[in-house]
Design a protein around this motif. Structure first.
Motif, short mmCIF file in Angstrom:
data_model
loop_
_atom_site.label_atom_id
_atom_site.label_comp_id
_atom_site.label_asym_id
_atom_site.label_seq_id
_atom_site.Cartn_x
_atom_site.Cartn_y
_atom_site.Cartn_z
N TYR A 1 0.80 -1.23 0.00
CA TYR A 1 0.00 0.00 0.00
C TYR A 1 0.84 1.28 0.00
O TYR A 1 0.44 2.27 -0.62
CB TYR A 1 -0.96 -0.02 1.20
CG TYR A 1 -1.85 -1.23 1.20
CD1 TYR A 1 -2.70 -1.49 0.13
CD2 TYR A 1 -1.82 -2.14 2.26
CE1 TYR A 1 -3.52 -2.61 0.13
CE2 TYR A 1 -2.64 -3.26 2.26
CZ TYR A 1 -3.48 -3.50 1.19
OH TYR A 1 -4.27 -4.62 1.18
N SER A 2 1.98 1.27 0.65
CA SER A 2 2.82 2.48 0.67
C SER A 2 3.34 2.81 -0.72
O SER A 2 3.28 3.96 -1.18
CB SER A 2 3.99 2.30 1.64
OG SER A 2 3.52 2.14 2.96
N SER A 3 3.85 1.78 -1.42
CA SER A 3 4.32 1.99 -2.79
C SER A 3 3.17 2.37 -3.70
O SER A 3 3.31 3.22 -4.60
CB SER A 3 5.01 0.73 -3.31
OG SER A 3 6.16 0.43 -2.54
N ALA A 4 2.02 1.75 -3.49
CA ALA A 4 0.84 2.08 -4.30
C ALA A 4 0.47 3.55 -4.13
O ALA A 4 0.14 4.23 -5.11
CB ALA A 4 -0.33 1.19 -3.90
N PHE A 5 0.53 4.05 -2.89
CA PHE A 5 0.18 5.45 -2.65
C PHE A 5 1.16 6.39 -3.36
O PHE A 5 0.75 7.40 -3.95
CB PHE A 5 0.19 5.75 -1.15
CG PHE A 5 -0.09 7.19 -0.83
CD1 PHE A 5 -1.39 7.68 -0.86
CD2 PHE A 5 0.94 8.07 -0.55
CE1 PHE A 5 -1.66 9.01 -0.59
CE2 PHE A 5 0.68 9.39 -0.27
CZ PHE A 5 -0.61 9.88 -0.29
#
Length: 499
Positions: A393-397
């Protein structure tokens, strides 16, 4: 309960607009006319009985003076000179006669037609040193063409004007046409039109080349009607595929797909072996959702040239659109051989791997695309989807936020930012992104994910309010997304939670 409603319909973005062909703007010599010294060449059209109106070339000198301090266009590299004859062994006569001039003009012409420009210029240079300041009109003309092909438009224009004055004949339309073409390259479209009009006036409107170039000028001046009128006149005088392709592009630029396709098909009748026309028609029919015709044209293009990257890309995109991902991957991989630096190919290849749940391969391909085109929002958007699908999720954000900064008017980006932040337990900012997406477009897919995120955080009152809006929108626009299957599966659970 929460489904990742990933929108893969954006993989075919408008990068195909990259293939636009500029060869229609200015063409090299296509006529049999040549320029020789002392007006001895019978091919030059200077025998008209009507006294031509004098054309004052001095009025254009100001352009040359204004542009002399500006850098010319960047020089392009000269064509390869494999097996070129050694220039040092070419005898240059010490005494110049008409025969020696004609012989050297023939040698210059021979080098020029073989694209041996450096050899051609060296012959001209040696000849110039031994002829007592005299230079034939033909050698000046060839030098001007070479300078133009190298991007030195201002110098080429000066040489064309010198050639025109040396001929001392206002009916030498061939040189005037080339001067007009230089004005087009310099962006002096109105002056170019004036040149072409002066030729047409003398030649009784029977020069298709002038009408064609006038059409190009009006096209660059965004005058659709005048451009179309002149291009149609050119086509009436000389029906060829190049003119028809230009008319087709004119219609496409004016969002007239039907007439654009018709003109390309007319061009194909004249030149059925042109794989670029076949590929363009395949792409146009693909945009019209006529997959059968698109597939037929792409296959024909592949038969004509199996290495043409555009036809490979079009065929691969069609396979991808039809859900034949294995076939699409094969075509994309072949395309990377001939076009390894195409961000579009790597982007689409990454999406094919993503659909097949090969996340590492998908991430690798998309990062390659992102390296090649870092400011292309769709690549960052797709990378965000891949990381979201892989629960990173962090990379996706990071990538989805980059996409939002590059394209701030696409509501689905903000919906996915809301989903990601909900997973990161930042429901406050997630709500802000959901609300922003709904303000941009009241979409039932946004509402559905909004409801799911609110329920995950036990915000039942807000969830019930958004669910009412969802039901209203869903009843009106149901069937808009492929994710409707997942929505139908989860609806009973949501209704149960909301009581």
């Amino acid at each position: 309960m929460d489904k990742l409603n990933i929108d893969n319909n954006n993989n075919n973005n408008n990068n195909n607009n990259n293939q636009d062909n500029n060869n229609n703007n200015i063409d090299t010599i296509k006529e049999e006319n040549t320029i020789t010294n002392n007006n001895k060449n019978p091919n030059i059209d200077n025998t008209d009985d009507t006294v031509p109106k004098p054309i004052n070339m001095d009025k254009f000198e100001e352009i040359e003076k204004n542009d002399q301090n500006n850098p010319s266009f960047i020089d392009i590299s000269k064509p390869p000179t494999n097996e070129s004859p050694p220039i040092d062994k070419i005898p240059i006569p010490s005494k110049i006669s008409d025969n020696s001039i004609d012989s050297l003009n023939f040698l210059v012409h021979r080098f020029f037609t073989k694209n041996l420009f450096s050899e051609c210029l060296e012959v001209l240079s040696k000849f110039s040193k031994n002829k007592n300041q005299y230079e034939s009109s033909y050698s000046i003309f060839i030098r001007a063409l070479i300078e133009r092909s190298g991007g030195n438009i201002n110098k080429s224009l000066s040489l064309f004007r010198t050639c025109f004055k040396q001929q001392n004949n206002n009916s030498n339309f061939f040189i005037l046409r080339e001067i007009g073409k230089n004005f087009i390259l310099l962006g002096k479209f109105k002056m170019a039109i004036e040149i072409f009009d002066s030729i047409l006036e003398k030649k009784k409107n029977e020069d298709w080349n002038c009408f064609y170039n006038k059409g190009i000028c009006y096209l660059n001046l965004n005058n659709f009607n005048e451009s179309l009128e002149n291009l149609n006149k050119a086509n009436e005088l000389n029906n060829n595929d190049e003119i028809l392709i230009t008319i087709g592009k004119l219609y496409l630029n004016n969002n007239d797909i039907k007439n654009g396709i018709e003109k390309y098909e007319n061009a194909l009748e004249i030149n059925p072996n042109n794989f670029e026309i076949l590929t363009t028609l395949g792409t146009l029919y693909l945009k019209q959702n006529n997959n059968e015709r698109a597939f037929d044209y792409f296959e024909q293009a592949m038969e004509k040239n199996k290495k043409f990257s555009n036809s490979l890309l079009g065929l691969a995109s069609l396979y991808q659109f039809q859900g034949k991902y294995e076939d699409a991957v094969i075509q994309y991989k072949i395309s990377t051989i001939s076009n390894p630096n195409s961000a579009l190919i790597w982007n689409n290849l990454g999406l094919c791997f993503f659909v097949k749940n090969k996340f590492i391969a998908a991430t690798t391909c998309l990062k390659k695309a992102n390296y090649l085109e870092p400011f292309e929002w769709i690549i960052s958007y797709n990378l965000g989807l891949v990381y979201l699908g892989n629960f990173q999720y962090s990379s996706a954000f990071i990538y989805m936020n980059t996409a939002a900064s590059l394209k701030n008017d696409y509501y689905l980006i903000y919906m996915y930012l809301g989903i990601i932040l909900a997973y990161l337990d930042d429901i406050g900012n997630a709500i802000q992104y959901y609300d922003k997406a709904l303000r941009m477009n009241e979409d039932y897919l946004v509402c559905f994910n909004y409801v799911v995120s609110l329920l995950k955080n036990e915000m039942f009152a807000n969830a019930k309010e958004k669910f009412i809006l969802f039901e209203k929108l869903y009843s009106q626009k149901k069937g808009q997304y492929a994710e409707d299957v997942f929505i139908e599966e989860d609806l009973p659970k949501i209704k149960k939670l909301l009581g």
